[in-house]
Design an enzyme around this catalytic site. Structure first.
Site, mmCIF file in Angstrom:
data_model
loop_
_atom_site.group_PDB
_atom_site.id
_atom_site.type_symbol
_atom_site.label_atom_id
_atom_site.label_comp_id
_atom_site.label_asym_id
_atom_site.label_seq_id
_atom_site.Cartn_x
_atom_site.Cartn_y
_atom_site.Cartn_z
ATOM 1 N N ASP B 67 0.413 -1.120 -0.362
ATOM 2 C CA ASP B 67 0.168 -0.179 -0.010
ATOM 3 C C ASP B 67 1.073 1.445 -0.014
ATOM 4 O OD1 ASP B 67 0.488 -0.900 2.612
ATOM 5 O OD2 ASP B 67 -0.689 0.370 3.364
ATOM 6 N N HIS B 141 8.658 -0.377 12.916
ATOM 7 C CA HIS B 141 7.206 -1.267 12.437
ATOM 8 C C HIS B 141 7.836 -2.251 11.949
ATOM 9 C CE1 HIS B 141 3.833 -0.273 10.245
ATOM 10 N NE2 HIS B 141 4.041 -0.728 9.036
#
Lengths: 316, 316
Positions: B67, B141
């Site tokens: 994305d 992350h």
């Protein structure tokens, strides 16, 4: 109401425009979605059209150019985000498997469902289900490019209740079996569907061309289709470009559809160079009487042949 | 008018929604475009925003989740379709090179321009130009994820014409050189810019976080930024999900921005679970006074620090 609709999710060639996304067509039939191509932006149009990310579904890719397959990545990823559980089969030319598997690996998205990637290696039947077939038919493009043809199998003929009564078959489950083409046993005697049904009725046939020049083989594959959705990238005045880039003009698509006895021709894959698509239709109707220019989110209902021509559903 | 604008091309996290595309921000500065991330659909928003496919440009990818990077493929392909001639450099974490090269090979699109793919291997300066730097700063992350910080170099101070006249420097080319910080020669004597200019003035600083938890390092990297665009995926009531999926709530983003002395905080990367983004802002302004929620095609002007706060440009 029909249980067979085509939803045009993207109708521009190569480059998306303000109103047209990249190639994708959803065929919604008896609760199943058959998606043909998935250009960038397909998942968004798919959601807008309310198609549902966990439906029974198969995906067919015509060829491995980015504008026809890149949207597959986001579609698969979003299906997983939404916890799709139903298995999904994807069919397409050589290169599809490494594209899908390679990107899933590189982008590290975990699939929540079983994904089967099938390489179509030659012309012929790709999928056979109880009531339909999907076949591939190689077109003429820079790389391997398949047109796909969806053929419904014949349906049992019209049921004649008076014939069933005459044979003493009681209304209910036994009628239903006969109506669905199954023989039954009555007082030790077999009753065959042919005794109570009219002649079997043809199913529907639709064809989707992918990017291609017109060819004799393709004309044969789309023969008699109720709907053919054909590459129609150029107007007449760019016929040279159609030959150079191995696409069709609207007129060439109409000629092929006309010779193949196609009932309704849908033009798509429009060059972004033209603002107005009306000339596509003007040029095609000189050759074929029934022509529609696709637009994004256009829905086409496909009734059985004896119920009239396919028709565009009025927009909501 | 400012020569420094942020154009938000996609502001949804993970899945596009009706009004929000996937992550991408264009920084338009002195005729150059610096694009941060390119989720699916970026090329379409890019065209809508009128940004121009053949401009001087660099692309920075924060991390290799689909994305945030799948839109790169369509963008590069469309640039080639439109015959881009200017070279293009792309910067991003390990995996970017094989993603770009692998897909160019698999999808067989010929580039019409020189493409340089640079792997960012560690924190620090990624690009140094005459008047600005871009640095990477690793966030927290699931995979390697860089925040990027754009720092303009100091500009020469305000020019004082009376000082130049007093030194006998004639108006024209020599004034211009001094204004741009270059020493000149006058009657065999050197005249230094410092003799005619006020103290040098700070440039602008903007930071874009990518997907991350708040960290001490990140707070240090975004220190004093005029604008920080931060991951703000969740409302307070999903703070547990923010920790689990390694994102920030709006409040966490505001806390980090506040501690770092950021002038304007822009929230983005909104979860598709919420229809209304207003609560993001309500929750963030309890901690930081200047907060804006990004929306697709929102344009933010970034003036020099002495010219006031960054401001949202009224929609056309």
């Amino acid at each position: 109401m029909t249980d067979f609709e085509l939803v045009f999710l993207g109708t521009s060639s190569a480059v998306p425009t303000e109103h047209r996304g990249l190639s994708s067509i959803a065929v919604v039939r008896s609760g199943e979605i058959l998606l043909f191509d998935a250009g960038e932006g397909t998942q968004r149009r798919f959601a807008e059209a309310g198609l549902g990310f966990n439906k029974k579904m198969k995906i067919f890719i015509t060829h491995m150019h980015g504008d026809h397959c890149v949207g597959l990545l986001g579609l698969l990823q979003t299906m997983s985000m939404l916890n799709r559980s139903n298995p999904l089969s994807v069919y397409g030319p050589p290169g599809l498997l490494s594209f899908v598997r390679g990107n899933i690996r590189m982008l590290k998205f975990g699939l929540t469902f079983h994904l089967e990637v099938n390489t179509v290696k030659a012309d012929g039947v790709v999928v056979e289900e109880k009531d339909y077939l999907v076949s591939a038919c190689r077109g003429e493009h820079h790389i391997t490019d398949y047109a796909y043809v969806l053929d419904e199998k014949e349906r049992p003929g019209v049921f004649h209740p008076e014939r069933a009564r005459r044979l003493g078959v009681p209304e209910g489950e036994l009628w239903s079996k006969l109506q669905h083409g199954e023989p039954i046993k009555l007082n030790g005697e077999k009753v065959y569907p042919s005794e109570v049904l009219g002649p079997s009725r043809p199913g529907r046939k639709i064809a989707i061309s992918g990017d291609t020049r017109p060819t004799v083989k393709l004309r044969r594959c789309i023969k008699g289709a109720n709907v053919a959705v054909l590459d129609s990238t150029y107007f007449d005045d760019h016929a040279d470009k159609a030959r150079e880039h191995l696409h069709m003009t609207a007129r060439e698509a109409a000629e092929m559809a006309s010779e193949a006895g196609v009932k309704l021709l849908v033009l798509t894959h429009f060059s972004s160079r033209y603002e107005d698509v009306a000339p596509y239709v003007y040029q095609a109707v000189e050759v074929h009487p029934n022509v529609v220019a696709a637009s994004d989110q256009m829905v086409l209902e496909v009734p059985y042949p004896d119920e009239g021509l396919p028709r565009v559903k009025p927009a909501k």
